[in-house]
Scaffold this active site. Structure first.
Site, PDB file in Angstrom:
ATOM      1  N   GLU A 181      86.770  28.059 -20.784  1.00  0.00           N
ATOM      2  CA  GLU A 181      86.042  27.788 -22.031  1.00  0.00           C
ATOM      3  C   GLU A 181      86.963  27.833 -23.247  1.00  0.00           C
ATOM      4  O   GLU A 181      86.723  28.546 -24.217  1.00  0.00           O
ATOM      5  CB  GLU A 181      84.873  28.765 -22.184  1.00  0.00           C
ATOM      6  CG  GLU A 181      83.809  28.541 -21.117  1.00  0.00           C
ATOM      7  CD  GLU A 181      82.534  29.369 -21.308  1.00  0.00           C
ATOM      8  OE1 GLU A 181      82.579  30.371 -22.049  1.00  0.00           O
ATOM      9  OE2 GLU A 181      81.509  29.000 -20.729  1.00  0.00           O
TER      10      GLU A 181
ATOM     11  N   GLU B 252      80.126  26.491 -13.807  1.00  0.00           N
ATOM     12  CA  GLU B 252      79.223  27.585 -14.167  1.00  0.00           C
ATOM     13  C   GLU B 252      77.887  26.987 -14.551  1.00  0.00           C
ATOM     14  O   GLU B 252      77.840  25.951 -15.227  1.00  0.00           O
ATOM     15  CB  GLU B 252      79.730  28.394 -15.374  1.00  0.00           C
ATOM     16  CG  GLU B 252      80.907  29.268 -15.091  1.00  0.00           C
ATOM     17  CD  GLU B 252      81.315  30.106 -16.302  1.00  0.00           C
ATOM     18  OE1 GLU B 252      80.443  30.483 -17.125  1.00  0.00           O
ATOM     19  OE2 GLU B 252      82.522  30.367 -16.432  1.00  0.00           O
TER      20      GLU B 252
HETATM   21  P1  P53 Z   1      77.066  35.963 -20.320  1.00  0.00           P
HETATM   22  C1  P53 Z   1      78.541  31.523 -24.397  1.00  0.00           C
HETATM   23  C2  P53 Z   1      78.035  30.288 -24.106  1.00  0.00           C
HETATM   24  C3  P53 Z   1      78.274  29.730 -22.884  1.00  0.00           C
HETATM   25  C4  P53 Z   1      79.059  30.394 -21.956  1.00  0.00           C
HETATM   26  O1  P53 Z   1      77.623  34.475 -20.210  1.00  0.00           O
HETATM   27  C5  P53 Z   1      79.589  31.606 -22.256  1.00  0.00           C
HETATM   28  C6  P53 Z   1      79.315  32.169 -23.463  1.00  0.00           C
HETATM   29  C7  P53 Z   1      79.799  33.512 -23.783  1.00  0.00           C
HETATM   30  O2  P53 Z   1      78.744  34.428 -23.801  1.00  0.00           O
HETATM   31  O3  P53 Z   1      80.436  32.264 -21.399  1.00  0.00           O
HETATM   32  C8  P53 Z   1      80.528  31.926 -20.028  1.00  0.00           C
HETATM   33  O4  P53 Z   1      77.817  36.781 -19.328  1.00  0.00           O
HETATM   34  C9  P53 Z   1      81.761  32.590 -19.459  1.00  0.00           C
HETATM   35  C10 P53 Z   1      81.469  33.674 -18.465  1.00  0.00           C
HETATM   36  C11 P53 Z   1      80.172  34.335 -18.837  1.00  0.00           C
HETATM   37  C12 P53 Z   1      79.059  33.313 -18.676  1.00  0.00           C
HETATM   38  O5  P53 Z   1      79.302  32.197 -19.493  1.00  0.00           O
HETATM   39  O6  P53 Z   1      77.307  36.368 -21.723  1.00  0.00           O
HETATM   40  O7  P53 Z   1      82.684  31.688 -18.902  1.00  0.00           O
HETATM   41  O8  P53 Z   1      82.568  34.554 -18.421  1.00  0.00           O
HETATM   42  O9  P53 Z   1      79.883  35.488 -18.115  1.00  0.00           O
HETATM   43  C13 P53 Z   1      77.669  33.836 -18.970  1.00  0.00           C
HETATM   44  O10 P53 Z   1      75.619  35.889 -19.965  1.00  0.00           O
END
Ligand code: P53
Length: 479
Positions: free
Chosen positions: A176, A377
């Protein structure tokens, strides 16, 4: 058959969010090790000088995957995973970040992790830098503010490619990378790039400079990988920030268009190998005078990526006459973001928008001439507890994933998008990046561990475990 026969179904995690063992095996401290636990609406605190006595750091132990990976991987194999996306914890290899030689114990941990995966016919898919920069590089060099990180990253990346090129085909450079565009919130500059700017006036300029060094480092890594082994596939990794106009008012449409540059700036450079006009003009207009050499520009042209990896959680909607404070936001929203009346939201107020995933697949396909894409993801965080049968009836997760896979399938079948694979986020419950919580669960596998570190650590299959096993077994036909 909608999905190609070799479609990479799997799951995704990041080292710091599940490994734990933060001080074992010669590992040094990383940016993730100095972030306290937070909650929805309660930001995590960053302790740049190192962990503070009495504070709670959820990543120190995480879910102890460092010790449980063999059993956990056996569960992934039971679901039929064809790939598993994780990251290499840079600090296991280079504890301070600037050592001349890598730490052999760290290398051996990943040797065995990859061998275990391969013994189950699961391909490792590897991110080199996923929010776990050596703290030593932050304190002594100022993180990615400093051009010297390009060489230090190259040493790390080359070490990985040389050691594991025959075990790992798919790589990504910076997770990201586009998150840091939100320069108003230190959490993103810290996790992407290892520096803080609150109180400084030139935050945007610093962000563009650090981004540039990372783009060059990424391009050099792509070239190095191809030189070491031409069969390696190296991708970029962006957080999809697909943004809609709130209305057909041209001001909203223009705004949404510009907001989408928050991601395109990075993919444009990494896929096309050159800065787009809107970025050049912006640097000029703002008088940034960035440190960009002709050698850098040539590196960018040489090191274009083999595919685009991206994460997809939500879409944003913007309205031109709205402007509010977002300095604590961790969801990539902008100051013009408003609620989209057509979309439901998760408990963490992230919109649920399966169709948006198809739109984004199409846009990237069209913008970049059919480049391969990899959704690395996607998922929904839910508060869950074990029921009396030691499971979780997580129908909401099944619905969420099913509706996204349906759209993904349409993009492949109807729109002809070249999609390599799909790895839902947090296939086993882990530490949330944004909040540091455990209760924001994403997994097919429940981990008995709470926000305060209590719990047995035992693993339990949720209902979605068997559902996803059937999805993979049918290659996406049975949803
Ligand atoms: P968490 C923001 C928007 C989209 C993805 O996020 C993001 C974020 C950061 O919060 O992060 C990614 O754990 C990232 C992972 C993360 C996952 O999304 O805040 O690549 O490390 O855990 C989910 O719910």
């Amino acid at each position: 058959m909608a999905f190609p026969r070799d479609f990479l179904w799997g799951g995704a995690v990041a080292a710091h969010q599940l490994e734990g063992a933060y001080a074992e095996g010669g590992k040094g401290l990383s940016t993730a090790d100095v972030m306290t636990g937070g909650a929805h609406g309660v930001p995590r605190k960053i302790c740049p000088e190192g962990p503070v006595e009495g504070a709670w750091y959820p990543n120190h132990e995480a879910i102890d995957f460092y010790h449980t990976y063999k059993e956990d991987i056996a569960l992934f194999a039971e679901m039929g995973f064809r790939c598993f996306r994780t990251s290499i914890n840079w600090t296991r290899l280079f504890p301070e970040g600037d050592e001349a030689e890598p730490n052999e114990e760290g290398l051996r941990f990943y040797d065995d992790l990859f061998d275990t995966l391969l013994s189950h016919d699961i391909q490792p898919v590897i991110t080199l830098s996923h929010f776990e920069i050596p703290l030593g590089l932050c304190t002594r060099y100022g993180g990615w503010r400093n051009r010297r990180l390009i060489d230090l990253f190259a040493r790390y990346a080359t070490t990985c490619f040389e050691r594991w090129h025959d075990k790992v085909t798919y790589w990504m450079t910076f997770n990201e990378i586009d998150n840091q565009f939100a320069a108003q919130n230190d959490v993103f500059s810290w996790t992407n790039s290892g520096y803080l700017t609150s109180g400084e006036t030139d935050r945007k300029r610093t962000m563009y400079q650090a981004s540039h060094y990372e783009l060059v480092a990424s391009a050099q890594a792509v070239a190095a990988a191809h030189a070491i082994d031409p069969t390696l596939k190296v991708g970029c990794m962006c957080s999809s920030k697909l943004t809609y106009p709130f209305s057909s008012n041209p001001d909203d449409v223009l705004l949404a268009d510009d907001e989408n540059h928050a991601m395109y700036l990075y993919t444009d450079v990494q896929v096309r190998g050159t800065y787009p006009n809107y970025a050049r003009r912006l640097f000029e207009r703002e008088g940034y005078d960035l440190d960009i050499t002709t050698q850098d520009l040539s590196d960018l042209r040489t090191g274009t990526v083999d595919y685009i990896g991206w994460s997809y959680y939500m879409t944003h909607t913007v309205k031109s006459d709205v402007d509010h404070d977002i300095s604590d936001s961790v969801d990539n929203s902008s100051s013009h973001t408003v609620k989209n009346p057509y979309l439901r939201e998760t408990e963490w107020e992230w919109t649920i928008d399966p169709t948006g995933m198809r739109i984004q697949l199409k846009r990237l396909d069209e913008r970049y001439n059919g480049i391969p894409q990899f959704i690395v993801e996607n998922g929904i965080g839910i508060v869950e507890t074990l029921d009396e049968h030691d499971t979780v009836e997580d129908d909401a997760r099944i619905d969420y994933l099913r509706s996204h896979i349906e759209q993904m399938r349409l993009a492949v079948e109807e729109d002809g998008v070249n999609l390599l694979g799909y790895t839902p986020w947090g296939c086993i419950d882990l530490v949330s990046f944004g909040t540091g919580e455990l209760r924001k669960r994403y997994g097919f596998i429940y981990v008995d561990r709470n926000d305060d570190g209590t719990g047995t650590g035992r693993r339990f299959k949720k209902k979605s475990f068997d559902w996803y096993r059937r999805v993979i077994a049918s290659n996406g036909e049975v949803l």
